[in-house]
Write a protein that holds these residues in place. Structure first.
Motif, PDB file in Angstrom:
ATOM      1  N   VAL A   1      -8.182  11.592  28.949  1.00 60.56           N
ATOM      2  CA  VAL A   1      -9.576  11.333  28.669  1.00 60.56           C
ATOM      3  C   VAL A   1      -9.896  11.887  27.360  1.00 60.56           C
ATOM      4  N   ILE A   2      -9.172  13.172  27.037  1.00 61.54           N
ATOM      5  CA  ILE A   2      -9.501  13.924  25.725  1.00 61.54           C
ATOM      6  C   ILE A   2      -8.850  12.882  24.565  1.00 61.54           C
ATOM      7  N   MET A   3      -7.705  12.408  24.731  1.00 56.11           N
ATOM      8  CA  MET A   3      -7.021  11.377  23.736  1.00 56.11           C
ATOM      9  C   MET A   3      -7.629  10.273  23.592  1.00 56.11           C
ATOM     10  N   ILE A   4      -8.281   9.326  24.333  1.00 56.77           N
ATOM     11  CA  ILE A   4      -9.001   8.172  24.434  1.00 56.77           C
ATOM     12  C   ILE A   4     -10.355   8.519  23.554  1.00 56.77           C
ATOM     13  N   LEU A   5     -11.261   9.552  23.757  1.00 57.23           N
ATOM     14  CA  LEU A   5     -12.454   9.545  23.198  1.00 57.23           C
ATOM     15  C   LEU A   5     -12.120  10.257  21.731  1.00 57.23           C
ATOM     16  N   SER A   6     -11.212  11.098  21.640  1.00 57.61           N
ATOM     17  CA  SER A   6     -10.946  11.298  20.354  1.00 57.61           C
ATOM     18  C   SER A   6     -10.112  10.289  19.448  1.00 57.61           C
ATOM     19  N   GLY A   7      -9.530   9.560  20.215  1.00 57.74           N
ATOM     20  CA  GLY A   7      -8.947   8.262  19.444  1.00 57.74           C
ATOM     21  C   GLY A   7      -9.935   7.399  18.869  1.00 57.74           C
TER      22      GLY A   7
ATOM     23  N   ALA B   1     -11.303  14.907  10.891  1.00 55.69           N
ATOM     24  CA  ALA B   1     -10.604  16.094  11.144  1.00 55.69           C
ATOM     25  C   ALA B   1     -10.556  16.738  12.522  1.00 55.69           C
ATOM     26  N   GLY B   2     -11.720  16.893  13.016  1.00 51.16           N
ATOM     27  CA  GLY B   2     -12.168  17.325  14.434  1.00 51.16           C
ATOM     28  C   GLY B   2     -11.527  16.453  15.485  1.00 51.16           C
ATOM     29  N   ALA B   3     -11.544  15.185  15.129  1.00 53.88           N
ATOM     30  CA  ALA B   3     -11.066  14.112  16.316  1.00 53.88           C
ATOM     31  C   ALA B   3      -9.511  14.331  16.195  1.00 53.88           C
ATOM     32  N   LEU B   4      -8.812  14.433  15.103  1.00 57.29           N
ATOM     33  CA  LEU B   4      -7.433  14.685  14.719  1.00 57.29           C
ATOM     34  C   LEU B   4      -6.939  15.969  15.674  1.00 57.29           C
TER      35      LEU B   4
ATOM     36  N   ALA C   1     -13.255   5.967  12.060  1.00 56.00           N
ATOM     37  CA  ALA C   1     -12.852   6.157  10.709  1.00 56.00           C
ATOM     38  C   ALA C   1     -12.320   5.093   9.648  1.00 56.00           C
ATOM     39  N   SER C   2     -11.559   4.304  10.529  1.00 55.41           N
ATOM     40  CA  SER C   2     -10.724   3.043   9.779  1.00 55.41           C
ATOM     41  C   SER C   2     -10.543   1.997  10.858  1.00 55.41           C
TER      42      SER C   2
ATOM     43  N   GLY D   1     -21.641   8.383  20.853  1.00 55.46           N
ATOM     44  CA  GLY D   1     -21.562   9.324  22.012  1.00 55.46           C
ATOM     45  C   GLY D   1     -20.510   9.112  22.935  1.00 55.46           C
ATOM     46  N   LEU D   2     -19.833   8.337  22.772  1.00 56.58           N
ATOM     47  CA  LEU D   2     -18.593   8.190  23.495  1.00 56.58           C
ATOM     48  C   LEU D   2     -17.297   8.588  22.831  1.00 56.58           C
ATOM     49  N   THR D   3     -17.340   9.286  21.846  1.00 54.66           N
ATOM     50  CA  THR D   3     -16.436   9.772  20.971  1.00 54.66           C
ATOM     51  C   THR D   3     -16.214  11.242  20.883  1.00 54.66           C
ATOM     52  N   LEU D   4     -15.115  11.974  20.717  1.00 52.48           N
ATOM     53  CA  LEU D   4     -14.982  13.293  20.623  1.00 52.48           C
ATOM     54  C   LEU D   4     -14.385  13.734  19.386  1.00 52.48           C
ATOM     55  N   GLY D   5     -15.026  14.956  18.648  1.00 56.57           N
ATOM     56  CA  GLY D   5     -14.328  15.417  17.454  1.00 56.57           C
ATOM     57  C   GLY D   5     -15.528  15.544  16.456  1.00 56.57           C
TER      58      GLY D   5
END
Length: 217
Positions: free
Chosen positions: A33-39, A64-67, A45-46, A56-60
């Motif tokens: 779940v963490i990898m999907i949302l941060s991914g 840089a925070g997402a990475l 970004a690109s 709202g469905l992303t994380l980070g």
């Protein structure tokens, strides 16, 4: 006087999920779940295609925070995955749970699903579940390998070349992620439809009336 083993009362609940499997399952779920949302935030970004994922469905918060979230979850997933796979192989869990599996049985189970007769017994996987779990394990391996190819394209240039270079690895990573998301959605939907499957993933036990006679010890 000790009761004879044939007449001794049995526990009303049967063990169906070993502790290692349960711990590995929930760690994998959390990391994925963490990898999907941060991914999705990294993708935004690109973008590869003409769409972006809702913020709202992303994380980070930013790239840089997402990475940072993505790499932290990646190490958790990779380490847990290695332990989970080794346990599955050497304990016989994979052999008991996922095999034998033949194309004929898979086709028959798909036909049963189409008729609304998908078989399910706690502690035992039907052919479609076996196939889905095997595929998602392979997708997890592909995600890690393609992720390494993007993270260190020079150090892992041989691996990256097999995927068509950096851009090819991005595509492989994206579609492997899409496959895992599809599995995740179907998996959660089935749990909602058959809620009695959820509690045993915490306790490891289920009522004998619902458990497979071939449940793991």
């Amino acid at each position: 006087m000790q009761a004879d083993s044939d007449t001794a009362p049995q526990s009303p609940r049967a063990a169906i999920h070993p502790l290692t499997v349960r711990i590995g399952h929930w760690i994998n779920a959390f990391a994925i779940v963490i990898m999907i949302l941060s991914g999705w935030r990294i993708y935004n970004a690109s973008p590869l295609f003409r769409f972006e994922f809702p913020d709202g469905l992303t994380l980070g918060g930013w790239l840089a925070g997402a990475l940072q979230w993505h790499f932290a979850a990646m190490w958790l997933l990779a380490i847990n995955g290695v332990v989970y796979v080794l346990y599955g192989i050497f304990s016989g869990h994979y052999r008991r749970s996922f095999f034998p599996l033949s194309p004929r049985v898979i086709v028959r189970e798909f036909a049963n699903t189409w008729r609304g007769r998908l078989s399910h017994q706690l502690g035992s996987y039907n052919a479609i579940q076996k196939l889905a779990y095997l595929i998602v394990i392979l997708l997890g391996v592909v995600l890690v390998l393609s992720g390494l190819s993007m993270w260190k394209p020079v150090q892992f240039q041989g691996l990256a070349a097999l995927m068509g270079g950096y851009d090819g690895a991005r595509l492989v990573h994206f579609f492997a992620m899409a496959g895992v998301v599809g599995f995740f959605v179907i998996h959660v939907t089935l749990v909602i439809l058959v809620p009695r499957t959820l509690l045993p993933m915490f306790t490891g036990r289920a009522p004998r009336a619902h458990a497979s006679p071939n449940s793991e010890p």
